[in-house]
Design a protein around this motif. Structure first.
Motif, PDB file in Angstrom:
ATOM      1  N   ALA A  39       0.831  -1.200   0.000  1.00  0.00           N
ATOM      2  CA  ALA A  39       0.000   0.000   0.000  1.00  0.00           C
ATOM      3  C   ALA A  39       0.868   1.253   0.000  1.00  0.00           C
ATOM      4  O   ALA A  39       0.596   2.214  -0.734  1.00  0.00           O
ATOM      5  CB  ALA A  39      -0.934   0.000   1.217  1.00  0.00           C
ATOM      6  N   ALA A  40       1.922   1.240   0.797  1.00  0.00           N
ATOM      7  CA  ALA A  40       2.830   2.390   0.839  1.00  0.00           C
ATOM      8  C   ALA A  40       3.512   2.577  -0.512  1.00  0.00           C
ATOM      9  O   ALA A  40       3.673   3.709  -0.983  1.00  0.00           O
ATOM     10  CB  ALA A  40       3.875   2.196   1.944  1.00  0.00           C
ATOM     11  N   GLN A  41       3.890   1.492  -1.142  1.00  0.00           N
ATOM     12  CA  GLN A  41       4.520   1.588  -2.451  1.00  0.00           C
ATOM     13  C   GLN A  41       3.537   2.132  -3.490  1.00  0.00           C
ATOM     14  O   GLN A  41       3.884   2.970  -4.310  1.00  0.00           O
ATOM     15  CB  GLN A  41       5.033   0.219  -2.902  1.00  0.00           C
ATOM     16  CG  GLN A  41       5.778   0.252  -4.218  1.00  0.00           C
ATOM     17  CD  GLN A  41       6.297  -1.125  -4.619  1.00  0.00           C
ATOM     18  OE1 GLN A  41       6.019  -2.112  -3.966  1.00  0.00           O
ATOM     19  NE2 GLN A  41       7.037  -1.170  -5.705  1.00  0.00           N
ATOM     20  N   THR A  87       4.370  10.002  -7.100  1.00  0.00           N
ATOM     21  CA  THR A  87       5.346  10.242  -8.159  1.00  0.00           C
ATOM     22  C   THR A  87       4.652  10.576  -9.478  1.00  0.00           C
ATOM     23  O   THR A  87       5.021  11.516 -10.190  1.00  0.00           O
ATOM     24  CB  THR A  87       6.260   9.012  -8.351  1.00  0.00           C
ATOM     25  OG1 THR A  87       6.937   8.768  -7.118  1.00  0.00           O
ATOM     26  CG2 THR A  87       7.263   9.238  -9.458  1.00  0.00           C
ATOM     27  N   ALA A  88       3.600   9.802  -9.766  1.00  0.00           N
ATOM     28  CA  ALA A  88       2.854  10.039 -11.003  1.00  0.00           C
ATOM     29  C   ALA A  88       2.158  11.391 -10.961  1.00  0.00           C
ATOM     30  O   ALA A  88       2.120  12.110 -11.978  1.00  0.00           O
ATOM     31  CB  ALA A  88       1.831   8.932 -11.217  1.00  0.00           C
ATOM     32  N   SER A  89       1.657  11.779  -9.799  1.00  0.00           N
ATOM     33  CA  SER A  89       0.993  13.084  -9.659  1.00  0.00           C
ATOM     34  C   SER A  89       1.999  14.219  -9.875  1.00  0.00           C
ATOM     35  O   SER A  89       1.685  15.221 -10.529  1.00  0.00           O
ATOM     36  CB  SER A  89       0.384  13.228  -8.271  1.00  0.00           C
ATOM     37  OG  SER A  89      -0.629  12.304  -8.051  1.00  0.00           O
ATOM     38  N   GLN A  90       3.172  14.059  -9.321  1.00  0.00           N
ATOM     39  CA  GLN A  90       4.192  15.088  -9.474  1.00  0.00           C
ATOM     40  C   GLN A  90       4.662  15.176 -10.914  1.00  0.00           C
ATOM     41  O   GLN A  90       5.041  16.257 -11.388  1.00  0.00           O
ATOM     42  CB  GLN A  90       5.368  14.791  -8.549  1.00  0.00           C
ATOM     43  CG  GLN A  90       5.032  14.999  -7.085  1.00  0.00           C
ATOM     44  CD  GLN A  90       6.145  14.545  -6.147  1.00  0.00           C
ATOM     45  OE1 GLN A  90       7.126  13.984  -6.575  1.00  0.00           O
ATOM     46  NE2 GLN A  90       5.943  14.781  -4.853  1.00  0.00           N
ATOM     47  N   ALA A  91       4.607  14.070 -11.615  1.00  0.00           N
ATOM     48  CA  ALA A  91       5.012  14.092 -13.029  1.00  0.00           C
ATOM     49  C   ALA A  91       3.833  14.505 -13.908  1.00  0.00           C
ATOM     50  O   ALA A  91       3.977  14.540 -15.126  1.00  0.00           O
ATOM     51  CB  ALA A  91       5.516  12.713 -13.439  1.00  0.00           C
ATOM     52  N   LYS A  92       2.709  14.785 -13.278  1.00  0.00           N
ATOM     53  CA  LYS A  92       1.490  15.228 -13.974  1.00  0.00           C
ATOM     54  C   LYS A  92       1.020  14.199 -14.987  1.00  0.00           C
ATOM     55  O   LYS A  92       0.576  14.538 -16.082  1.00  0.00           O
ATOM     56  CB  LYS A  92       1.702  16.593 -14.613  1.00  0.00           C
ATOM     57  CG  LYS A  92       2.051  17.639 -13.580  1.00  0.00           C
ATOM     58  CD  LYS A  92       2.035  19.013 -14.180  1.00  0.00           C
ATOM     59  CE  LYS A  92       2.639  19.976 -13.212  1.00  0.00           C
ATOM     60  NZ  LYS A  92       2.009  20.833 -12.498  1.00  0.00           N
ATOM     61  N   LEU A  93       1.138  12.939 -14.596  1.00  0.00           N
ATOM     62  CA  LEU A  93       0.645  11.874 -15.459  1.00  0.00           C
ATOM     63  C   LEU A  93      -0.851  11.675 -15.281  1.00  0.00           C
ATOM     64  O   LEU A  93      -1.513  11.057 -16.110  1.00  0.00           O
ATOM     65  CB  LEU A  93       1.378  10.570 -15.165  1.00  0.00           C
ATOM     66  CG  LEU A  93       2.891  10.568 -15.464  1.00  0.00           C
ATOM     67  CD1 LEU A  93       3.509   9.262 -15.035  1.00  0.00           C
ATOM     68  CD2 LEU A  93       3.122  10.797 -16.957  1.00  0.00           C
TER      69      LEU A  93
END
Length: 70
Positions: free
Chosen positions: A54-56, A63-69
């Motif tokens: 869950a943490a992963q 990470t995906a949010s920060q990369a705006k994916l």
């Protein structure tokens, strides 16, 4: 005299059977405790794995949010 001897043999045999039965019961009880401990350890390990997954997953989402994916 013979009857007393037979009674004594029967009493000894019954005593041995009783002692064996008690030992078997103690062995079963110890086995149950060990199996219970193993089960608890496995449950804890599975819970830890689920928490790590869950943490992963949350880390991947961050990470995906920060990369705006998304």
């Amino acid at each position: 005299m013979r009857l007393a001897s037979q009674n004594s043999e029967i009493a000894n045999t019954l005593g041995s059977v009783r002692a064996d039965a008690l030992k078997a019961e103690q062995s079963r009880a110890q086995s149950n405790v060990l199996l219970s401990n193993i089960s608890r350890a496995q449950d804890s390990q599975i819970q830890l794995q689920k928490t790590e997954q869950a943490a992963q997953g949350l880390g991947n989402l961050e990470t995906a949010s920060q990369a705006k994916l998304f």
